[in-house]
Structure formats: C-alpha cells, structure tokens
Scaffold this active site. Structure first.
Site, PDB file in Angstrom:
ATOM      1  N   ASP A  38      27.241 -17.938  -4.080  1.00 39.25           N
ATOM      2  CA  ASP A  38      28.357 -16.855  -3.007  1.00 39.25           C
ATOM      3  C   ASP A  38      28.096 -14.980  -4.065  1.00 39.25           C
ATOM      4  O   ASP A  38      28.400 -14.759  -4.797  1.00 39.25           O
ATOM      5  CB  ASP A  38      29.405 -17.645  -3.343  1.00 39.25           C
ATOM      6  CG  ASP A  38      30.287 -16.899  -1.667  1.00 39.25           C
ATOM      7  OD1 ASP A  38      29.204 -15.889  -0.662  1.00 39.25           O
ATOM      8  OD2 ASP A  38      31.835 -16.989  -1.937  1.00 39.25           O
ATOM      9  N   HIS A  55      20.076 -11.019  -0.671  1.00 35.22           N
ATOM     10  CA  HIS A  55      19.561 -12.403  -0.256  1.00 35.22           C
ATOM     11  C   HIS A  55      18.243 -12.645  -2.077  1.00 35.22           C
ATOM     12  O   HIS A  55      18.474 -13.226  -2.235  1.00 35.22           O
ATOM     13  CB  HIS A  55      19.622 -13.136   0.806  1.00 35.22           C
ATOM     14  CG  HIS A  55      20.812 -13.422   1.429  1.00 35.22           C
ATOM     15  ND1 HIS A  55      21.581 -13.968   0.927  1.00 35.22           N
ATOM     16  CD2 HIS A  55      21.045 -12.534   3.240  1.00 35.22           C
ATOM     17  CE1 HIS A  55      22.690 -13.998   2.573  1.00 35.22           C
ATOM     18  NE2 HIS A  55      22.280 -13.045   2.852  1.00 35.22           N
ATOM     19  N   LEU A 149      13.133 -32.341 -13.927  1.00 37.48           N
ATOM     20  CA  LEU A 149      14.285 -31.348 -13.489  1.00 37.48           C
ATOM     21  C   LEU A 149      14.011 -31.406 -12.049  1.00 37.48           C
ATOM     22  O   LEU A 149      13.016 -31.255 -11.472  1.00 37.48           O
ATOM     23  CB  LEU A 149      14.448 -29.828 -13.971  1.00 37.48           C
ATOM     24  CG  LEU A 149      15.375 -28.978 -13.434  1.00 37.48           C
ATOM     25  CD1 LEU A 149      15.972 -27.728 -14.254  1.00 37.48           C
ATOM     26  CD2 LEU A 149      15.219 -28.494 -12.213  1.00 37.48           C
TER      27      LEU A 149
HETATM   28  C1  FPP Z   1      25.737 -16.912   1.376  1.00 37.46           C
HETATM   29  O1  FPP Z   1      26.401 -15.001   0.167  1.00 37.46           O
HETATM   30  C2  FPP Z   1      24.462 -16.773   0.066  1.00 37.46           C
HETATM   31  C3  FPP Z   1      23.801 -17.299   1.391  1.00 37.46           C
HETATM   32  C4  FPP Z   1      24.788 -17.595   2.330  1.00 37.46           C
HETATM   33  C5  FPP Z   1      22.053 -17.738   0.918  1.00 37.46           C
HETATM   34  C6  FPP Z   1      22.064 -18.403  -0.341  1.00 37.46           C
HETATM   35  C7  FPP Z   1      20.570 -18.129  -0.142  1.00 37.46           C
HETATM   36  C8  FPP Z   1      19.981 -17.072  -1.381  1.00 37.46           C
HETATM   37  C9  FPP Z   1      20.563 -17.076  -2.565  1.00 37.46           C
HETATM   38  C10 FPP Z   1      17.998 -17.439  -0.731  1.00 37.46           C
HETATM   39  C11 FPP Z   1      17.459 -18.326  -0.146  1.00 37.46           C
HETATM   40  C12 FPP Z   1      17.463 -19.392  -0.980  1.00 37.46           C
HETATM   41  C13 FPP Z   1      16.381 -20.222  -1.552  1.00 37.46           C
HETATM   42  C14 FPP Z   1      16.527 -21.028  -2.320  1.00 37.46           C
HETATM   43  C15 FPP Z   1      15.273 -19.530  -1.438  1.00 37.46           C
HETATM   44  P1  FPP Z   1      27.148 -14.508   0.814  1.00 37.46           P
HETATM   45  O2  FPP Z   1      25.836 -13.770   1.498  1.00 37.46           O
HETATM   46  O3  FPP Z   1      28.070 -15.337   2.478  1.00 37.46           O
HETATM   47  O4  FPP Z   1      27.734 -13.251   0.688  1.00 37.46           O
HETATM   48  P2  FPP Z   1      29.357 -12.899   0.467  1.00 37.46           P
HETATM   49  O5  FPP Z   1      30.642 -13.440   1.254  1.00 37.46           O
HETATM   50  O6  FPP Z   1      29.758 -11.839  -0.352  1.00 37.46           O
HETATM   51  O7  FPP Z   1      28.768 -12.181   2.164  1.00 37.46           O
END
Ligand code: FPP
Length: 260
Positions: A38, A55, A149
C-alpha cells in the site's frame, strides 16, 4: 515522521541495518509473510507524478523484498496486487496495473525460475483480462516444480468472496450427499480456500500506516502477527523487511493460550 499515535517507537529508524541483522534468530524466521503493498498512489502524489509511477516503483520494492525473503529463507510470500474492490479505480489505472503485471512476469520469469521461485496466483484469476491471465498461467506452469520460495500473487482477490466460494463448494457437496455436514470443521473449510496447501501467514506487513486488513486473507490471518509501518510501499526495502523480522521475533505468539 510517524503519526503521534505510532506504537512502535521512533528510535528504531536510526538503527543501522547491520546491527538489526545481528538480532535475527535464523531458527525463528517466519515461514509465511503476507504483504499489503500500500501507498503507491501517495508516493507518486508527493512527487507530483502520476499514480502509475507509484505502482511502477512498487514493483521494484517487490523485487527487493523477494530477494530479502530468499536471503532469510522465508518459504512463502503472499502479496496483495489487486483486490476485488480495485475494479472501482479509473480504467486507466486498472489497465496500467495489469500491464505492469505482464511486464513483470515477462521480464522476471526466467530469473525467478532460476532462483527456484514458484509463482502462484490466488483470487478470481479466471475473471482477469485475457493478456495478464495468460501470462500468469504461463508463469504458474513454468515454475510449478520449483520449491525454494512460493510467491503467491493475490489478484482479483477478496477474503470474503474466498470464504463465500468455499462455503458454496461445501454446500454443493452436502446437497449431493457427498459429505456429512457434521464433519465440516476448520481444516475442511481451509482445504476449500485458494490457500488450501499454504500455511497461515505468520507475519502480515502493511506499509503506509493504515491499520486495517482491507479484505486480505481474513480467514488465514486469525493468529497472524500484524506489523505496520508508515513507510510507503515504494520506499519499502531490505531494511524495513529486516526490521519487520526483528520485531516479529520479539512478539509473544500464544495462539490464545498462555505462556508456559
Ligand atoms: C495500493 O496502493 C497498491 C495497489 C492497489 C497495487 C499494488 C501493485 C503493485 C505494487 C504493482 C503490480 C504488482 C505486481 C505483482 C507486478 P494505492 O494505489 O492504494 O496507494 P494509495 O493508498 O497511496 O493511493
């Protein structure tokens, strides 16, 4: 700076990585670590960048954390990449997330395979768009025999729907006379979850300071140690992971019992 309610103290930030490592007991490494990745959006916003840049940086964090898990012999890493609720985001962001997944798998698959990483997916994967779904299936097939893993990627995942699906499958068996409802117990239900053959997470890490589970591994986290840090996921790396392991080892896990 951590918020004023922050329960974990402030001095730890100053502790050098090398001295943290010395505190780790190699015999008490968690078997399964789960992470809610997050804070990508906030990380990007603070830099005046589009959310997708957060991301993208988050993928680098995943790489660093996976390496740290390998280094310390963690057997299972489950990461929350896309929840059943994430469809509510703008289409551009949703598409960008799936593009990043495809890019990650295409670029990293051989390296992950060589390191003995097995890739699995949990969630309603059949409902993903065709391209990421196919790429994922290919990665799962390609790494199926690895066992160093297990990287479980939660995609189109929701903890409640996972339990609902398990209950439906069990109800069908009962309706068809295949099982006696009286014999349904926790282990039986567990076998109907996406994580059927995976031990419950020992440690759940949530970056970005939010104090909630967000529908992640609800059943499996019944006795999981939760570790929260204000660090945003794109800034999360080896040191934060090591700090989480040290703090985890300082916890007293009683599973509802008493210390003898
Ligand atoms: C939450 O942060 C994050 C996500 C919904 C996506 C997580 C995805 C990745 C790290 C990249 C893709 C994954 C792989 C496996 C390649 P948010 O966008 O809700 O952050 P915020 O709360 O600060 O807005």
């Amino acid at each position: 700076m951590p918020p004023s309610f922050w329960p974990f103290g402030r001095s730890k930030d100053a502790e050098p990585e090398q001295s943290l490592i010395q505190k780790i007991d190699p015999h008490r490494i968690p078997q399964h670590v789960a992470i809610i990745m997050d804070g990508n959006g906030r990380w990007a916003k603070r830099r005046g960048l589009p959310r997708v840049a957060g991301h993208r940086a988050g993928v680098q964090s995943l790489r660093r954390v996976l390496e740290t898990c390998e280094e310390f012999g963690i057997r299972y890493l489950t990461v929350y990449a896309f929840s059943t609720e994430n469809w509510k985001r703008p289409a551009d962001e949703v598409n960008a997330l799936f593009d990043l997944l495809v890019e990650y798998l295409q670029r990293e698959l051989d390296t992950l395979h060589d390191k003995g990483v097995q890739i699995r997916a949990i969630g309603k994967v059949s409902e993903l768009p065709e391209n990421p779904r196919k790429e994922l299936e290919r990665a799962v097939r390609h790494t199926a025999n690895n066992d160093k893993l297990i990287l479980n990627v939660a995609l189109n995942y929701g903890g409640r729907i996972e339990i609902v699906e398990a209950v439906k499958a069990i109800a069908r068996q009962a309706r068809d006379g295949q099982i006696d409802p009286e014999r349904i117990d926790e282990a039986f239900l567990n076998r109907h979850l996406y994580t059927a053959d995976v031990p419950d997470p020992d440690l759940l890490i949530r970056p970005s300071g939010e104090l909630r589970l967000s529908n992640f591994l609800l059943w499996q986290s019944a006795y999981t140690e939760i570790w929260v840090t204000p660090t945003l996921w794109p800034d999360f790396g080896r040191k934060e992971m090591i700090q989480a392991l040290v703090d985890y080892q300082g916890r007293d896990r009683r599973f509802g019992g008493v210390k003898v």
